[in-house]
Design a protein around this motif. Structure first.
Motif, PDB file in Angstrom:
ATOM      1  N   LEU A 103      44.724  38.904  56.481  1.00 44.62           N
ATOM      2  CA  LEU A 103      44.136  40.159  56.026  1.00 44.62           C
ATOM      3  C   LEU A 103      42.711  40.318  56.560  1.00 44.62           C
ATOM      4  CD1 LEU A 103      44.541  42.681  54.256  1.00 44.62           C
ATOM      5  CD2 LEU A 103      43.550  41.387  52.355  1.00 44.62           C
ATOM      6  N   ALA A 104      41.950  39.227  56.564  1.00 47.07           N
ATOM      7  CA  ALA A 104      40.582  39.297  57.079  1.00 47.07           C
ATOM      8  C   ALA A 104      40.551  39.517  58.587  1.00 47.07           C
ATOM      9  CB  ALA A 104      39.828  38.013  56.723  1.00 47.07           C
ATOM     10  N   VAL A 105      41.542  38.978  59.304  1.00 48.81           N
ATOM     11  CA  VAL A 105      41.575  39.124  60.758  1.00 48.81           C
ATOM     12  C   VAL A 105      42.012  40.526  61.166  1.00 48.81           C
ATOM     13  CG1 VAL A 105      42.721  38.350  62.874  1.00 48.81           C
ATOM     14  CG2 VAL A 105      41.921  36.680  61.203  1.00 48.81           C
ATOM     15  N   PHE A 106      43.086  41.012  60.553  1.00 45.10           N
ATOM     16  CA  PHE A 106      43.696  42.256  61.016  1.00 45.10           C
ATOM     17  C   PHE A 106      43.310  43.477  60.194  1.00 45.10           C
ATOM     18  CE2 PHE A 106      46.661  38.774  62.104  1.00 45.10           C
ATOM     19  CZ  PHE A 106      46.515  38.832  63.485  1.00 45.10           C
ATOM     20  N   ARG A 107      42.465  43.289  59.207  1.00 44.55           N
ATOM     21  CA  ARG A 107      41.876  44.413  58.470  1.00 44.55           C
ATOM     22  C   ARG A 107      40.372  44.158  58.405  1.00 44.55           C
ATOM     23  NH1 ARG A 107      46.000  46.324  59.506  1.00 44.55           N
ATOM     24  NH2 ARG A 107      47.514  47.388  58.180  1.00 44.55           N
ATOM     25  N   SER A 108      39.661  44.926  57.615  1.00 46.85           N
ATOM     26  CA  SER A 108      38.215  44.761  57.540  1.00 46.85           C
ATOM     27  C   SER A 108      37.847  43.589  56.642  1.00 46.85           C
ATOM     28  CB  SER A 108      37.573  46.048  57.009  1.00 46.85           C
ATOM     29  OG  SER A 108      37.948  46.273  55.665  1.00 46.85           O
ATOM     30  N   ALA A 109      36.675  43.015  56.906  1.00 52.11           N
ATOM     31  CA  ALA A 109      36.202  41.889  56.106  1.00 52.11           C
ATOM     32  C   ALA A 109      35.941  42.308  54.662  1.00 52.11           C
ATOM     33  CB  ALA A 109      34.938  41.308  56.733  1.00 52.11           C
ATOM     34  N   ARG A 110      35.456  43.531  54.483  1.00 53.92           N
ATOM     35  CA  ARG A 110      35.149  43.995  53.120  1.00 53.92           C
ATOM     36  C   ARG A 110      36.413  44.079  52.270  1.00 53.92           C
ATOM     37  NH1 ARG A 110      31.584  49.328  52.683  1.00 53.92           N
ATOM     38  NH2 ARG A 110      30.187  47.840  53.733  1.00 53.92           N
ATOM     39  N   SER A 111      37.475  44.692  52.809  1.00 52.40           N
ATOM     40  CA  SER A 111      38.717  44.805  52.046  1.00 52.40           C
ATOM     41  C   SER A 111      39.324  43.434  51.796  1.00 52.40           C
ATOM     42  CB  SER A 111      39.704  45.700  52.800  1.00 52.40           C
ATOM     43  OG  SER A 111      40.038  45.130  54.060  1.00 52.40           O
ATOM     44  N   ALA A 112      39.213  42.531  52.768  1.00 52.89           N
ATOM     45  CA  ALA A 112      39.751  41.184  52.592  1.00 52.89           C
ATOM     46  C   ALA A 112      39.029  40.444  51.475  1.00 52.89           C
ATOM     47  CB  ALA A 112      39.644  40.405  53.901  1.00 52.89           C
ATOM     48  N   ALA A 113      37.699  40.592  51.408  1.00 50.07           N
ATOM     49  CA  ALA A 113      36.932  39.923  50.353  1.00 50.07           C
ATOM     50  C   ALA A 113      37.332  40.446  48.981  1.00 50.07           C
ATOM     51  CB  ALA A 113      35.439  40.126  50.596  1.00 50.07           C
ATOM     52  N   ALA A 114      37.515  41.751  48.884  1.00 50.05           N
ATOM     53  CA  ALA A 114      37.905  42.331  47.594  1.00 50.05           C
ATOM     54  C   ALA A 114      39.292  41.853  47.169  1.00 50.05           C
ATOM     55  CB  ALA A 114      37.867  43.858  47.693  1.00 50.05           C
ATOM     56  N   VAL A 115      40.239  41.875  48.105  1.00 49.31           N
ATOM     57  CA  VAL A 115      41.600  41.445  47.778  1.00 49.31           C
ATOM     58  C   VAL A 115      41.639  39.951  47.473  1.00 49.31           C
ATOM     59  CG1 VAL A 115      43.948  41.221  48.679  1.00 49.31           C
ATOM     60  CG2 VAL A 115      42.639  43.304  49.096  1.00 49.31           C
ATOM     61  N   ALA A 116      40.808  39.153  48.162  1.00 46.31           N
ATOM     62  CA  ALA A 116      40.768  37.715  47.900  1.00 46.31           C
ATOM     63  C   ALA A 116      40.288  37.437  46.476  1.00 46.31           C
ATOM     64  CB  ALA A 116      39.854  37.034  48.919  1.00 46.31           C
ATOM     65  N   ALA A 117      39.266  38.155  46.052  1.00 43.89           N
ATOM     66  CA  ALA A 117      38.782  37.980  44.674  1.00 43.89           C
ATOM     67  C   ALA A 117      39.863  38.348  43.665  1.00 43.89           C
ATOM     68  CB  ALA A 117      37.534  38.838  44.465  1.00 43.89           C
ATOM     69  N   ILE A 118      40.581  39.427  43.934  1.00 44.77           N
ATOM     70  CA  ILE A 118      41.670  39.828  43.029  1.00 44.77           C
ATOM     71  C   ILE A 118      42.761  38.764  43.005  1.00 44.77           C
ATOM     72  CG2 ILE A 118      43.490  41.538  42.693  1.00 44.77           C
ATOM     73  CD1 ILE A 118      41.591  43.636  43.862  1.00 44.77           C
ATOM     74  N   SER A 119      43.053  38.174  44.175  1.00 47.58           N
ATOM     75  CA  SER A 119      44.098  37.148  44.247  1.00 47.58           C
ATOM     76  C   SER A 119      43.736  35.935  43.398  1.00 47.58           C
ATOM     77  CB  SER A 119      44.313  36.728  45.709  1.00 47.58           C
ATOM     78  OG  SER A 119      44.714  37.837  46.492  1.00 47.58           O
ATOM     79  N   ILE A 120      42.480  35.506  43.496  1.00 47.24           N
ATOM     80  CA  ILE A 120      42.039  34.370  42.688  1.00 47.24           C
ATOM     81  C   ILE A 120      42.200  34.675  41.200  1.00 47.24           C
ATOM     82  CG2 ILE A 120      40.042  32.980  42.041  1.00 47.24           C
ATOM     83  CD1 ILE A 120      39.045  33.282  44.913  1.00 47.24           C
ATOM     84  N   ALA A 121      41.787  35.871  40.817  1.00 51.55           N
ATOM     85  CA  ALA A 121      41.876  36.262  39.404  1.00 51.55           C
ATOM     86  C   ALA A 121      43.326  36.312  38.933  1.00 51.55           C
ATOM     87  CB  ALA A 121      41.205  37.618  39.211  1.00 51.55           C
ATOM     88  N   VAL A 122      44.219  36.813  39.793  1.00 53.66           N
ATOM     89  CA  VAL A 122      45.637  36.927  39.398  1.00 53.66           C
ATOM     90  C   VAL A 122      46.264  35.549  39.243  1.00 53.66           C
ATOM     91  CG1 VAL A 122      47.904  37.684  40.206  1.00 53.66           C
ATOM     92  CG2 VAL A 122      45.945  39.219  40.395  1.00 53.66           C
TER      93      VAL A 122
END
Length: 388
Positions: A103-122
């Motif tokens: 996700l960080a490679v093929f999308r933007s770093a900002r969106s990847a950081a947000a989704v990564a934080a959500i993943s950890i929380a989930v």
């Protein structure tokens, strides 16, 4: 950091093979992850858990689509990982790490950081919801998923930034190449204008002169006709040379561009039409062929305009001044430019001359003289390496 002009590093042989077959590469990665999942999840228990196999298979099966659909891939892997947590099995974090990295490679770093934080929380919420592990196990799960996702995110941001940087460099290089092509075509258009305008203007004047003296002086008329043929052949040769540059399938002529050494023959073609041209030159001529071409074209364009519009001119003066700091081309005539004439001009000659001068930091002034006549004056700085 590489500049935009730096050559891009070439990938190694193995990297090149992997890049040429991305789907095959991702399938192999998914298969490897499935083997790792089996070793981590099934081998320690000496039995195959159907639920474990299904969830691990779903997580690995999503990986081949990580390039084209990274968000969907991460969602599928996240659901499968949470399911493994809920069924009280320690999941393989490799699939989740690959999904976040992609996700960080093929999308933007900002969106990847947000989704990564959500993943950890989930994942942490799924661990808490299972309510079967001790506090130490929950802490270990939270620390593991946080470390895995964070490392994958950072690696993905680095890789993604590099890919986007290289893409930007390639795009900028393509734009510069496009601009270079446009500039070259504009240069060819200016050259074509000079060739056609000069040739046709001289040929029209010679044909008018040949017709006027055909009965009274046949020999002079035949000489004018021969001049028309010579001028036409010279123009055709120049046009073939210019058009050859545009045709990739044709070997372009290697004939050099006009220089100041050909200035006198140029003046003779105008004198053959009856134009009273006088050359006055002062200073040392520049040695740069490009600067000589600009001066040559300035004289050619100015004389072509005089031939078209300077009706009844009795004197046309071409004054060249080559100083250490500046080069000046000054062409004046005493003709009557108010008399309407029929010409073959396009109206772009002075515009092209101004563009030529602007390329060298110079300028062109053109306008009527007091009383009668016209003046065209071009000044350009002399190149520093050509100064005495």
């Amino acid at each position: 950091m590489l500049s935009s002009d730096s050559p891009l590093p070439r990938p190694g042989r193995l990297a090149g093979i992997l890049e040429r077959s991305p789907r095959t590469t991702d399938t192999l990665v998914a298969a490897s992850a499935l083997v790792i999942a089996y070793l981590v999840e099934t081998a320690p228990y000496h039995q195959i858990d159907v639920r474990l196999f299904i969830f691990a298979f779903v997580a690995c099966a999503a990986l081949p689509f990580r390039r084209s659909r990274p968000v969907a891939t991460l969602c599928v892997v996240l659901v499968a990982t949470c399911a493994l947590v809920v069924v009280d099995r320690y999941p393989t974090w490799i699939c989740l790490g690959i999904a976040v990295y992609s996700l960080a490679v093929f999308r933007s770093a900002r969106s990847a950081a947000a989704v990564a934080a959500i993943s950890i929380a989930v994942v942490v919420a799924a661990e808490i919801a299972s309510a079967r592990d001790s506090d130490i196990a929950m802490t270990l799960t939270a620390a593991t998923v946080t470390a895995t996702v964070t490392i994958a995110l950072l690696l993905g941001i680095i890789r993604g930034s590099r890919i986007r940087y290289v893409a930007a460099v390639v795009d900028r290089s393509a734009q510069r190449e496009q601009l270079a092509v446009i500039g070259e075509r504009n240069r060819i258009a200016r050259e074509m204008h000079d060739v056609v305008a000069h040739g046709l203007s001289v040929m029209v004047r010679l044909s008018d002169g040949a017709d006027a003296v055909a009965d009274a002086d046949p020999e002079r008329s035949r000489e004018a006709v021969r001049q028309i043929g010579a001028t036409g052949r010279a123009c055709l040769a120049d046009m073939r040379r210019l058009l050859g540059v545009l045709d990739d399938g044709v070997e372009a002529s290697r004939a050099p561009q006009p220089t100041l050494g050909e200035l006198e023959p140029l003046l003779e073609t105008y004198r053959a039409t009856g134009m009273p041209v006088t050359l006055r030159e002062r200073g040392i001529r520049p040695t740069d062929p490009a600067v000589q071409l600009v001066v040559y074209r300035a004289v050619q364009e100015s004389l072509t305009n005089a031939l078209r519009y300077a009706v009844g001119a009795r004197h046309v003066l071409v004054s060249l001044r080559f100083d250490d700091e500046e080069i000046e081309v000054d062409v004046t005539d005493d003709g009557n430019s108010d008399v309407p004439t029929t010409t073959v001009g396009t109206g772009h000659g002075l515009l092209g001359l101004r563009e030529r001068a602007a390329l060298y930091g110079g300028r062109v002034d053109a306008g009527p003289l007091e009383g009668s006549g016209w003046r065209t004056r071009m000044t350009i700085p002399r190149p520093e390496d050509d100064r005495s």
